[in-house]
Design an enzyme around this catalytic site. Structure first.
Site, short mmCIF file in Angstrom:
data_model
loop_
_atom_site.label_atom_id
_atom_site.label_comp_id
_atom_site.label_asym_id
_atom_site.label_seq_id
_atom_site.Cartn_x
_atom_site.Cartn_y
_atom_site.Cartn_z
N HIS A 129 -0.13 -33.85 -11.79
CA HIS A 129 0.64 -34.49 -10.72
C HIS A 129 1.77 -35.36 -11.27
O HIS A 129 2.68 -35.74 -10.53
CB HIS A 129 -0.27 -35.30 -9.79
CG HIS A 129 -0.89 -36.52 -10.40
ND1 HIS A 129 -2.22 -36.59 -10.77
CD2 HIS A 129 -0.38 -37.74 -10.69
CE1 HIS A 129 -2.49 -37.79 -11.25
NE2 HIS A 129 -1.39 -38.51 -11.21
N ASP A 159 -6.11 -30.64 -12.50
CA ASP A 159 -5.02 -31.63 -12.45
C ASP A 159 -4.60 -32.03 -13.86
O ASP A 159 -4.32 -33.21 -14.13
CB ASP A 159 -5.42 -32.86 -11.63
CG ASP A 159 -4.23 -33.80 -11.37
OD1 ASP A 159 -3.08 -33.31 -11.37
OD2 ASP A 159 -4.45 -35.02 -11.20
N SER A 236 -1.44 -42.59 -15.27
CA SER A 236 -1.86 -41.19 -15.15
C SER A 236 -1.51 -40.42 -16.41
O SER A 236 -0.37 -40.44 -16.87
CB SER A 236 -1.18 -40.53 -13.97
OG SER A 236 -1.83 -40.84 -12.78
#
Length: 489
Positions: A129, A159, A236
């Site tokens: 993402h 992901d 992230s």
């Protein structure tokens, strides 16, 4: 409010402006020296708490010094369409003035995240993402060097994404080593390293708060490490490391009502991340095991009916015909309790355990059937590859020109959430600017019928879709709903 409604992916900060084997060796240089620190995978009786003032004053600095060069900042640039008029989404104005009054213009959007170098040749692991939809991706090392990177793998199921430095020359990059995340215990110390809020590389410390968390993100393999080390937007794709300076997870999500850290963060376990990284290093696609059965969690009522002391395990509800599970003798109603000795609490845990097993090897599955348990040697294998005849691309002078389809089979049907006996062809690609795109076909559409002819295989679709006719009567399934449409030929 449900847990899922409070979980936000640690999305990268957004600012709007106009081949070989995976290197598992430690970093260049000596490993971090932590005085008398036991290995993170040491038996629990050898994991001691500080006993003296000297031990309490021990620092994480040696670990950080060794690991931080392996953590990078990831800058992703994407072009988005922005509507000029503030009334564009108002149905009243749209109805009376039409789209021509609400033109859109491109704008540049930049997102910021983190990544981890996993191979000395310049291979980086991050979250999908972070770079999804990006037209340009760059990384910045802790020493200030910047490089453009290519996206090698975008794996929606986990992901995760793999990047590779485009023009690294003869540079050697400081790669981190992987830990065996199966050896983690709740209470183990961990460090989170990343670039939260774009302030620069930051280190936070905490413990493993829980293991095998599910219901965190909408991925196929929900089996997260939970930690109270502060994780914020921008973290992230960053590293979660143990006290031996090894990668135990990729930070990916937080539980928050405000968007900031509240001490509940989640990371993808290293054993899953390593599989994606190895595929990226070797330049190949990810090939995962296929069990060939659908499952459901064991509820309290089901456990009581089966004579189980407590509810746990994954109960088989449907078996794919001629699939690996059927060939191994599994049936509907069987409950899988463990994989290679690792307890299975629910279907997500089983999927993770099987996905991290090596193709071609045998896994020991503990099964409960009719009140008795037994261990089955299960051959781990991939889903069968489709035959050439099961794929069709239309290039003739037709409204379907530019579309590629694949005939449904049990493995593909399971992956798309459809019954094993589903028929039709699945749209796998639509060429931009093609007649098929202009007609409105989308990837993952399932074509069921053309001009009153049932589409049961790719050959039938190819024969009919290549024809020139005045009108097409199309029946297709999109997002679980069957629709009928008539379009000109």
């Amino acid at each position: 409010m449900s847990l899922r409604s409070l979980v936000f992916s640690c999305v990268a900060l957004v600012v709007v402006a106009g081949a070989g084997s995976l290197a598992l060796a430690p970093w260049n240089g000596a490993p971090p020296a932590v005085a008398q620190a036991p290995q993170a995978d040491a038996p629990i009786e050898q994991r001691a708490i500080p006993q003296s003032d000297a031990e309490i004053k021990l620092s994480f600095a040696p670990i950080v010094e060794a690991v931080s060069p392996s953590v990078v900042n990831v800058y992703a640039t994407r072009i988005e369409q922005q509507t000029v008029s503030p009334f564009a989404n108002d149905p009243f104005f749209s109805r009376f003035f039409g789209d021509r009054y609400f033109q859109s213009r491109p704008r540049e959007s930049r997102s910021l995240g983190s990544g981890v170098i996993v191979d000395a040749a310049g291979v980086i692991l991050t979250n999908r993402h972070v770079i999804e939809g990006a037209t340009d991706v760059r990384i910045a090392l802790s020493d200030g060097r910047e490089y453009a990177v290519d996206i090698v793998i975008e794996d929606e199921q986990t992901d995760l994404a793999v990047l590779r430095v485009r023009d690294g020359g003869d540079a050697t990059f400081p790669a981190i080593s992987f830990a065996d995340s199966d050896h983690l215990l709740v209470g183990d110390l961990v460090l989170a390293i990343g670039n939260p809020f774009g302030v620069g590389q930051t280190v936070t410390s905490g413990i493993v708060s829980a293991l095998a968390r599910t219901g965190v993100e909408a991925t196929d393999y929900e089996f997260f490490i939970q930690t109270d080390a502060a994780i914020n937007p921008g973290n992230s794709g960053g590293a979660l490391v143990d006290m031996a300076g090894r990668l135990v997870g990729i930070n990916t999500a937080i539980y928050s009502q405000s968007g900031g850290s509240v001490g509940i963060g989640f990371a993808i376990p290293a054993n899953m991340a390593r599989l994606v990284a190895e595929a990226g290093v070797n330049g190949g696609e990810i090939v995962r095991p296929w069990f060939g059965a659908k499952m459901q969690p064991v509820s309290s009522d089901i456990a009581a009916s089966l004579g189980m002391m407590a509810p746990h395990g994954a109960m088989i509800t449907e078996v794919a015909p001629s699939g690996p599970a059927e060939r191994a003798g599994f049936q509907s109603g069987d409950v899988i309790l463990s994989v290679d000795g690792f307890r299975v609490d629910d279907p997500s845990a089983f999927n993770f355990r099987l996905a991290t097993r090596t193709l071609g090897e045998s896994a020991k599955l503990e099964r409960l059937r009719s009140g008795a348990t037994e261990t089955i040697d299960f051959l781990v294998e991939a889903a069968p590859q489709p035959a050439d005849s099961a794929i069709a691309s239309i290039s003739a002078n037709s409204r379907f020109a530019g579309v590629t389809v694949r005939q449904l089979d049990p493995a593909l049907a399971e992956a798309k959430g459809m019954p094993y006996d589903a028929v039709g062809v699945l749209v796998t690609a639509v060429q931009p600017g093609s007649p098929a795109e202009a007609m409105g076909l989308r990837v993952d559409d399932v074509l069921l019928s053309l001009n009153d002819t049932e589409i049961t295989d790719a050959a039938t679709f190819s024969q009919i879709a290549s024809q020139r006719v005045r009108t097409w009567q199309i029946i297709l399934q999109r997002e679980g709903r069957v629709s009928r449409a008539i379009v000109s030929g």
